[in-house]
Scaffold this motif. Structure first.
Motif, PDB file in Angstrom:
ATOM      1  N   VAL A  91       0.812  -1.225   0.000  1.00 37.94           N
ATOM      2  CA  VAL A  91       0.000   0.000   0.000  1.00 37.94           C
ATOM      3  C   VAL A  91       0.842   1.270   0.000  1.00 37.94           C
ATOM      4  O   VAL A  91       0.316   2.355  -0.243  1.00 37.94           O
ATOM      5  N   LEU A  92       2.134   1.155   0.259  1.00 42.58           N
ATOM      6  CA  LEU A  92       2.974   2.348   0.367  1.00 42.58           C
ATOM      7  C   LEU A  92       2.977   3.213  -0.890  1.00 42.58           C
ATOM      8  O   LEU A  92       2.907   4.451  -0.785  1.00 42.58           O
ATOM      9  N   PRO A  93       3.070   2.651  -2.087  1.00 43.66           N
ATOM     10  CA  PRO A  93       3.105   3.534  -3.256  1.00 43.66           C
ATOM     11  C   PRO A  93       1.887   4.451  -3.341  1.00 43.66           C
ATOM     12  O   PRO A  93       2.029   5.645  -3.633  1.00 43.66           O
ATOM     13  N   PRO A 104      -8.500   2.294  -1.772  1.00 49.11           N
ATOM     14  CA  PRO A 104      -9.558   3.321  -1.813  1.00 49.11           C
ATOM     15  C   PRO A 104     -10.132   3.646  -0.437  1.00 49.11           C
ATOM     16  O   PRO A 104     -10.427   4.813  -0.147  1.00 49.11           O
ATOM     17  N   LEU A 105     -10.280   2.637   0.432  1.00 49.82           N
ATOM     18  CA  LEU A 105     -10.775   2.891   1.792  1.00 49.82           C
ATOM     19  C   LEU A 105      -9.841   3.829   2.541  1.00 49.82           C
ATOM     20  O   LEU A 105     -10.279   4.802   3.171  1.00 49.82           O
ATOM     21  N   ARG A 147      -2.599  -6.567   2.174  1.00 52.40           N
ATOM     22  CA  ARG A 147      -2.242  -6.790   0.771  1.00 52.40           C
ATOM     23  C   ARG A 147      -3.454  -6.737  -0.163  1.00 52.40           C
ATOM     24  O   ARG A 147      -3.310  -6.905  -1.367  1.00 52.40           O
ATOM     25  N   ARG A 148      -4.608  -6.494   0.404  1.00 52.73           N
ATOM     26  CA  ARG A 148      -5.828  -6.421  -0.402  1.00 52.73           C
ATOM     27  C   ARG A 148      -5.965  -5.037  -1.019  1.00 52.73           C
ATOM     28  O   ARG A 148      -6.924  -4.315  -0.772  1.00 52.73           O
ATOM     29  N   THR A 149      -4.970  -4.659  -1.821  1.00 55.78           N
ATOM     30  CA  THR A 149      -4.890  -3.277  -2.292  1.00 55.78           C
ATOM     31  C   THR A 149      -6.090  -2.812  -3.104  1.00 55.78           C
ATOM     32  O   THR A 149      -6.491  -1.650  -2.965  1.00 55.78           O
ATOM     33  N   PRO A 150      -6.715  -3.626  -3.975  1.00 52.06           N
ATOM     34  CA  PRO A 150      -7.848  -3.100  -4.747  1.00 52.06           C
ATOM     35  C   PRO A 150      -8.998  -2.617  -3.866  1.00 52.06           C
ATOM     36  O   PRO A 150      -9.726  -1.694  -4.238  1.00 52.06           O
TER      37      PRO A 150
END
Length: 265
Positions: free
Chosen positions: A58-60, A258-259, A251-254
């Motif tokens: 999530v860092l990027p 957004p959250l 790791r659930r980036t999608p």
């Protein structure tokens, strides 16, 4: 299988350093591109993790337009352990001492697992230091965990896999000052995570920071417990990510990005 992203894609910090705090040589990274006048975001990793293991996915996205400070707690990653007890209050004291050294009076916080406990301790004891608060996979008393987590049943799908444990060991071996101490370190962190927690329902009712609670539907934390925290914390939001274990949560980036970005903005 949900969309997940591994953390083996390196996210390089803009800089990293060590700070002398409370008898530690505490390692921390800085990421992001925000204005120096903006409120920074502090990332507090999970137990046994490094910054990269907890937040590499999530860092990027989080670093776009934000200043990020990401320390590694006592004994974790690059930060050498000491003989001092590992405890949530000690972790919180170290983080606050680091922020004092960096001249940061107030920050937003994202804490995952034991990092969430650390962030909660800061928010309860020092509310003036917290802008917005994200508690990921975080409970406020120990019966908030499922029984198979409190008394580990390694057949449970909630618990980390052998591959997860190996990833943790490899990350520790790559950067720890004393990589041969991994098993001892793992036991100390486990003890800190399962120690009695110091908060009451009234402490949660008294939180003043806007708060987002995030758990997986197959997490360590019981959904009922997260719902109780949601009721207690004024104005809190709760997100339960479907098809998501504790190890997969960050790791659930999608779903997660957004959250987080909507809440922090």
């Amino acid at each position: 299988m949900p969309d997940t992203y591994r953390t083996d894609v390196m996210t390089m910090p803009s800089d990293s350093a060590y700070a002398k705090v409370n008898g530690l040589e505490m390692y921390y990274e800085r990421h992001g591109s925000g204005d120096d006048g903006s409120r920074p975001l502090v990332l507090l990793h999970g137990g046994v993790h490094t910054v990269g293991l907890s937040f590499g996915a999530v860092l990027p996205a989080l670093g776009e337009g934000r200043r990020i400070v990401a320390p590694e707690l006592q004994g974790h990653g690059h930060t050498a352990d000491t003989e001092r007890e590992m405890s949530v209050p000690n972790f919180a004291s170290d983080v606050l001492a680091l922020l004092d050294r960096l001249g940061i009076e107030q920050a937003d916080f994202i804490g995952f697992s034991i990092g969430g406990l650390t962030a909660l301790e800061i928010a309860v004891r020092h509310p003036e230091r917290v802008g917005r608060l994200v508690l990921a996979a975080t409970h406020y008393h120990q019966d908030g965990y499922y029984e198979e987590v409190r008394t580990p049943d390694y057949s449970s799908p909630r618990l980390p896999s052998q591959e997860d444990f190996q990833e943790w060991a490899d990350a520790y071996a790559a950067v720890a000052p004393h990589p041969e101490h991994f098993e001892e370190f793992l036991g100390r962190v486990t003890g800190a995570a399962h120690a009695p927690l110091p908060w009451t329902a009234d402490d949660l009712r008294g939180l003043t920071a806007p708060t987002l609670l995030v758990i997986g539907d197959t997490d360590f934390v019981r959904i009922e417990h997260a719902a109780e925290m949601h009721r207690l914390i004024p104005g809190a939001r709760l997100a339960v990510l479907p098809g998501t274990t504790h190890a997969e949560l960050m790791r659930r980036t999608p779903v997660l990005v957004p959250l987080l970005t909507e809440f922090l903005d």
